[in-house]
Design a protein around this motif. Structure first.
Motif, PDB file in Angstrom:
ATOM      1  N   ARG B  52      20.348   7.723  -3.317  1.00 31.86           N
ATOM      2  CA  ARG B  52      18.959   7.503  -3.757  1.00 31.86           C
ATOM      3  C   ARG B  52      18.293   6.397  -2.947  1.00 31.86           C
ATOM      4  O   ARG B  52      17.140   6.489  -2.563  1.00 31.86           O
ATOM      5  CB  ARG B  52      18.924   7.162  -5.236  1.00 31.86           C
ATOM      6  N   VAL B  55      17.421   7.698   0.488  1.00 31.61           N
ATOM      7  CA  VAL B  55      16.267   8.596   0.477  1.00 31.61           C
ATOM      8  C   VAL B  55      14.971   7.821   0.251  1.00 31.61           C
ATOM      9  O   VAL B  55      13.953   8.088   0.888  1.00 31.61           O
ATOM     10  CB  VAL B  55      16.459   9.711  -0.574  1.00 31.61           C
ATOM     11  N   SER B  56      15.036   6.799  -0.639  1.00 36.69           N
ATOM     12  CA  SER B  56      13.791   6.070  -0.880  1.00 36.69           C
ATOM     13  C   SER B  56      13.394   5.251   0.350  1.00 36.69           C
ATOM     14  O   SER B  56      12.216   5.131   0.669  1.00 36.69           O
ATOM     15  CB  SER B  56      13.884   5.201  -2.136  1.00 36.69           C
ATOM     16  N   GLU B  59      11.994   7.747   2.791  1.00 33.40           N
ATOM     17  CA  GLU B  59      10.659   8.161   2.356  1.00 33.40           C
ATOM     18  C   GLU B  59       9.607   7.158   2.810  1.00 33.40           C
ATOM     19  O   GLU B  59       8.570   7.537   3.353  1.00 33.40           O
ATOM     20  CB  GLU B  59      10.615   8.259   0.824  1.00 33.40           C
ATOM     21  N   GLU B  60       9.889   5.873   2.578  1.00 30.31           N
ATOM     22  CA  GLU B  60       8.928   4.835   2.970  1.00 30.31           C
ATOM     23  C   GLU B  60       8.594   4.928   4.447  1.00 30.31           C
ATOM     24  O   GLU B  60       7.445   4.740   4.863  1.00 30.31           O
ATOM     25  CB  GLU B  60       9.500   3.440   2.680  1.00 30.31           C
ATOM     26  N   ARG B  63       7.154   8.944   5.577  1.00 36.44           N
ATOM     27  CA  ARG B  63       5.843   9.418   5.150  1.00 36.44           C
ATOM     28  C   ARG B  63       4.699   8.656   5.808  1.00 36.44           C
ATOM     29  O   ARG B  63       3.569   9.113   5.798  1.00 36.44           O
ATOM     30  CB  ARG B  63       5.717   9.411   3.631  1.00 36.44           C
ATOM     31  N   SER B  64       4.959   7.485   6.390  1.00 32.31           N
ATOM     32  CA  SER B  64       3.916   6.773   7.134  1.00 32.31           C
ATOM     33  C   SER B  64       3.874   7.179   8.601  1.00 32.31           C
ATOM     34  O   SER B  64       3.079   6.648   9.366  1.00 32.31           O
ATOM     35  CB  SER B  64       4.146   5.265   7.065  1.00 32.31           C
ATOM     36  N   GLY B  66       3.222   8.768  12.189  1.00 31.51           N
ATOM     37  CA  GLY B  66       1.981   9.273  12.771  1.00 31.51           C
ATOM     38  C   GLY B  66       0.798   8.374  12.495  1.00 31.51           C
ATOM     39  O   GLY B  66      -0.332   8.778  12.692  1.00 31.51           O
ATOM     40  N   THR B  67       1.041   7.157  12.028  1.00 33.82           N
ATOM     41  CA  THR B  67      -0.060   6.240  11.768  1.00 33.82           C
ATOM     42  C   THR B  67      -0.856   6.053  13.058  1.00 33.82           C
ATOM     43  O   THR B  67      -0.294   5.762  14.098  1.00 33.82           O
ATOM     44  CB  THR B  67       0.481   4.882  11.300  1.00 33.82           C
ATOM     45  N   ASP B 113       4.649  -7.222   8.400  1.00 34.95           N
ATOM     46  CA  ASP B 113       4.441  -6.767   7.030  1.00 34.95           C
ATOM     47  C   ASP B 113       4.585  -5.267   6.886  1.00 34.95           C
ATOM     48  O   ASP B 113       4.399  -4.726   5.816  1.00 34.95           O
ATOM     49  CB  ASP B 113       3.017  -7.140   6.587  1.00 34.95           C
ATOM     50  N   VAL B 114       4.835  -4.613   7.984  1.00 33.12           N
ATOM     51  CA  VAL B 114       4.884  -3.158   7.913  1.00 33.12           C
ATOM     52  C   VAL B 114       6.312  -2.665   8.022  1.00 33.12           C
ATOM     53  O   VAL B 114       7.190  -3.362   8.523  1.00 33.12           O
ATOM     54  CB  VAL B 114       4.015  -2.520   9.019  1.00 33.12           C
ATOM     55  N   ILE B 115       6.525  -1.467   7.524  1.00 37.47           N
ATOM     56  CA  ILE B 115       7.879  -0.943   7.464  1.00 37.47           C
ATOM     57  C   ILE B 115       8.310  -0.409   8.821  1.00 37.47           C
ATOM     58  O   ILE B 115       9.415  -0.669   9.276  1.00 37.47           O
ATOM     59  CB  ILE B 115       7.964   0.125   6.370  1.00 37.47           C
ATOM     60  N   ARG B 199       2.023  11.840   5.253  1.00 35.82           N
ATOM     61  CA  ARG B 199       0.672  11.537   4.774  1.00 35.82           C
ATOM     62  C   ARG B 199      -0.360  11.593   5.881  1.00 35.82           C
ATOM     63  O   ARG B 199      -1.537  11.714   5.608  1.00 35.82           O
ATOM     64  CB  ARG B 199       0.664  10.143   4.147  1.00 35.82           C
ATOM     65  N   ASN B 200       0.053  11.438   7.106  1.00 40.13           N
ATOM     66  CA  ASN B 200      -0.933  11.368   8.175  1.00 40.13           C
ATOM     67  C   ASN B 200      -1.185  12.715   8.833  1.00 40.13           C
ATOM     68  O   ASN B 200      -1.561  12.789   9.980  1.00 40.13           O
ATOM     69  CB  ASN B 200      -0.503  10.320   9.198  1.00 40.13           C
TER      70      ASN B 200
END
Lengths: 585, 201
Positions: B52, B55-56, B59-60, B63-64, B66-67, B113-115, B199-200
């Motif tokens: 878990r 996967v989390s 995911e973080e 999913r970001s 292609g920013t 501050d970014v992942i 998301r992008n």
């Protein structure tokens, strides 16, 4: 002592059953406790996981909420001034904290978010409650208990600028924005949406911007070939059906199609190019035909016209008060209604087209009527004998701006002729009246003619005019309030530009949106600075020859050495969430 | 009478001890079973936790992908997630234009501050350490190339694009418990799949 032993023996009891039982129970207890401790810790992990998920969903809801607020902002902000007014609205209730968005990790310290940056916040200090899909009895969405989001809006100033606030970790090597946190110059803002639930919090960064459509967008097939060029920051092409890029055509940006994309050009395509993409909504500045209504330029656009150019005979025989059912009366009344002329002024309007003052309307020649809406009631100015007052002439069934035209600048023209669209059989309809063929070389590069031309027929340009849009900053029902546009040409039927083929004496130059209800054909050495949109209503074939509309085909083409250049500006596009990422907690 | 008061006979003691041994034997056998099943469950729970967590974290990050805040590059069309040619791979290549300079060659400082801390990263499994790592492709190849551990105790990792549209990534992984070797009887692993929406796009 003996007595006790004896007594126990006498009951037949001996051994260590009690001890054994206690031992076993202790062991079982230890085992159970161990297992339940694992379960409890699992529960904790799972709770954190689910809290995080809830917080993430709240943050995402905040992000989309803010995008919609920006999209529907109806203040004076527009593509002309960017989001400056939106930024100023946001700071009305407070001032910027100098430390906001600076430091190592501002996002985990809630004190760094000051009142001035808050875009979405309830009176409730915890933020805006996340709404669930469940409705209460009154149809309101219920709040999800304990889940909140708060959104902060800032300008997109780079980390190295002196502006406060500014964006962390954003250091483009190129020049970016204006180092003024209260002023937007590039149609982009950044939002930080923080969702919270049960001690978990997630912050998302979203970039919201106005993104113009590509330079050429059409509902049906598009061919780009020859030596044509589509250039500029948004110099792309898109078809909602199929796209072919062949010959030695150059396209600076993307070339996309919903259907098949065929790319055989020996030139270059600078951006992504492929079929199978999402469609783009083409705003309906010209309506689509319905069962009872033929295509026409939308009334809200027609009403910006201050000069009506009317084909010969259009209103001939109509009654003066526009009452009656004969075809001339019906079409003149329709024109008056689409122009927004009140019933009380029907007679004024009809008389302004008439060469007599009594009886039915007598219109044999081409007429120009000026409409002054600044007065109440509206005043009409009839110009019959000298159409050149407005810089036009009429010959060979077409309206023309001649080379020596004066007086056309500063006007929006609506060219009106018969509506021949056959609802039952569109393909076999003869083409409409109200056609424009600009054969002259009016205007110069230094002093172009500022005019917008709307028409019920088609627009052909075979000369070398220089035109810029007169109809500017139009807010439409089709696009979000932020998006205001400059329209140069809008035809119910076709748009064909083929001037200056081989002439070598300068080029056609346009500026603004060029819109066709049917097809677009661009060739020759022309140049358009702006955006070309084709709605591709069914083509009017007529019976062939002159009864067909000028671009007598179903698709659109850019060919020859045509140059379409588009760098953005007051054009069709959309406000969207351009980019999205999660901030480390 | 005196003999009766002299305590247990040898026979009594022997039988008693034998019964006790059998009972204790059975009890310890049961206990051992319980203990083993408890340890297996704990190992399973640990593996599930690891799965878990992995996967989390993925995911973080994914999913970001292609920013492209300024819209300068075309990375968020198709090339922003790359499975190495096809639609399935053991590593995933993520490309973004984080700073809007129309290139994807920047690396962000360590305390960011970014992942996602680089415009060009690869997510893959380091099978020697059973660790999912994020490799910064914008740094020179070699031992100094920044490799950030993302999640530990993962034995196998597959990324998949279920429909080839680059709009979602399926993660398929096997997580193991910490500190328990494959040969150990307690060893359990967890097969975990998750769908991550990009998301992008």
């Amino acid at each position: 002592m003996n007595h006790e032993i004896k007594a126990r023996n006498s009951n037949g009891e001996s051994g260590a059953a009690l001890v054994l039982a206690l031992l076993m129970m202790a062991l079982l207890l230890a085992l159970t406790m161990g297992m339940s401790m694992t379960a409890v810790s699992e529960l904790g992990v799972s709770n954190t996981y689910s809290n995080q998920t809830q917080a993430f969903q709240a943050a995402e809801a905040g992000l989309y909420h803010s995008v919609n607020l920006v999209r529907n902002y109806t203040g004076t902000t527009s593509a002309a001034s960017g989001f400056t007014d939106l930024l100023s609205e946001r700071v009305k209730n407070g001032t910027f904290n100098a430390y906001y968005l600076s430091g190592n990790n501002p996002f985990t310290d809630s004190s760094q978010f000051t009142a001035g940056c808050v875009m979405i916040n309830n009176d409730d200090a915890a933020g805006h409650a996340l709404r669930s899909a469940i409705l209460d009895g009154a149809g309101n969405q219920l709040a999800v208990p304990g889940v909140h989001y708060q959104v902060h809006l800032v300008d997109d100033e780079k980390s190295t600028s002196g502006a406060n606030p500014r964006i962390p970790n954003f250091t483009p090597s190129i020049a970016w924005e204006d180092a003024d946190a209260a002023k937007d110059t590039n149609n982009r803002v950044v939002v930080y949406s923080t969702g919270t639930y049960g001690g978990s919090s997630v912050t998302l960064e979203g970039w919201i911007g106005f993104v113009p459509y590509p330079a050429f967008v059409a509902q049906r097939d598009v061919i780009v070939d020859g030596n044509s060029q589509i250039q500029g920051a948004y110099g792309g092409v898109h078809s909602n059906e199929n796209l072919t890029v062949a010959g030695s055509a150059d396209i600076a940006q993307t070339a996309t199609a919903v259907g098949t994309g065929t790319f055989t050009t020996s030139g270059t395509i600078g951006g992504f190019h492929d079929g199978g993409q999402d469609p783009l909504y083409i705003p309906k500045f010209v309506t689509e035909p319905t069962a009872t209504s033929s295509p026409h330029v939308q009334d809200y656009i027609v009403r910006t016209a201050d000069v009506i150019l009317i084909d010969p005979g259009f209103a001939n025989g109509a009654t003066r008060d526009l009452s009656g059912t004969d075809p001339a009366t019906v079409r003149l009344k329709k024109l008056a209604d689409s122009l927004g002329i009140p019933a009380a002024q029907y007679t004024d309007f009809a008389t302004s087209i008439d060469s007599n003052t009594s009886g039915n309307v007598d219109q044999s020649g081409a007429e120009a009527v000026g409409i002054n809406r600044a007065t109440n009631p509206i005043t009409f100015t009839r110009v019959t004998t000298s159409l050149s007052t407005y810089g036009w002439n009429y010959s060979g069934n077409n309206w023309n701006i001649p080379s020596n035209s004066t007086g056309a600048s500063g006007h929006t023209f609506y060219v009106v002729g018969l509506d021949n669209y056959n609802l039952a059989d569109p393909g076999n309809s003869p083409k409409n009246g109200g056609n424009v063929d600009i054969q002259g070389n009016a205007g110069t590069s230094a002093s172009p003619i500022q005019a917008t031309i709307l028409c019920t027929g088609s627009i052909t340009v075979s000369g070398n005019p220089y035109l810029v849009a007169n109809l500017q900053n139009l807010r439409t029902n089709e696009l979000p309030p932020f998006v205001t546009i400059n329209i140069l040409l809008a035809a119910v039927e076709d748009l064909q530009i083929n001037g200056d083929v081989g002439a070598g004496s300068g080029i056609i130059r346009f500026s603004g949106i060029c819109y066709a209800g049917e097809q677009v054909y661009l060739s020759g050495n022309g140049e358009i600075q702006g955006q070309v949109l084709a709605l591709n209503n069914p083509n009017v074939y007529g019976t062939g020859g002159s009864t067909a509309s000028p671009v007598d085909r179903d698709d659109n083409e850019v060919t020859g050495s045509f140059l379409l250049n588009f760098d953005g500006g007051r054009s069709v596009g959309k406000i969207k969430l351009m980019s999205w990422r999660q901030i480390k907690q | 009478m005196a003999s009766k008061d002299d305590g247990f006979s040898l026979m009594e003691v022997t039988v008693g001890l034998a019964v006790l041994t059998i009972i204790m034997g059975i009890a310890f056998l049961l206990l051992n079973n319980f203990q083993q099943s408890y340890q297996r469950e704990e190992a399973y729970a640990d593996a599930a936790r690891n799965a878990r967590f992995a996967v989390s974290r993925l995911e973080e990050i994914v999913r970001s992908a292609g920013t492209n805040p300024t819209g300068k590059t075309a990375v968020n069309w198709l090339t922003f997630v790359d499975f190495g040619g096809g639609n399935q791979s053991s590593s995933l290549h993520l490309i973004s234009d984080l700073n809007g300079d129309a290139a994807t060659n920047s690396t962000i400082s360590n305390d960011s501050d970014v992942i996602i801390t680089s415009e060009n990263v690869t997510l893959r499994l380091d099978t020697a350490t059973n660790t999912i790592v994020m490799v910064d492709n914008n740094q020179p190849l070699g031992s100094n190339r920044r490799t950030v551990p993302i999640a530990e105790n993962i034995r196998s990792l597959i990324f998949r694009d279920p429909d080839g549209s680059r709009r979602q990534v399926d993660v398929d992984l096997y997580a193991v418990p910490a500190g328990i070797p494959l040969t150990d009887k307690r060893y359990r692993e967890v097969h975990y799949t998750a769908n991550i929406r990009l998301r992008n796009r």
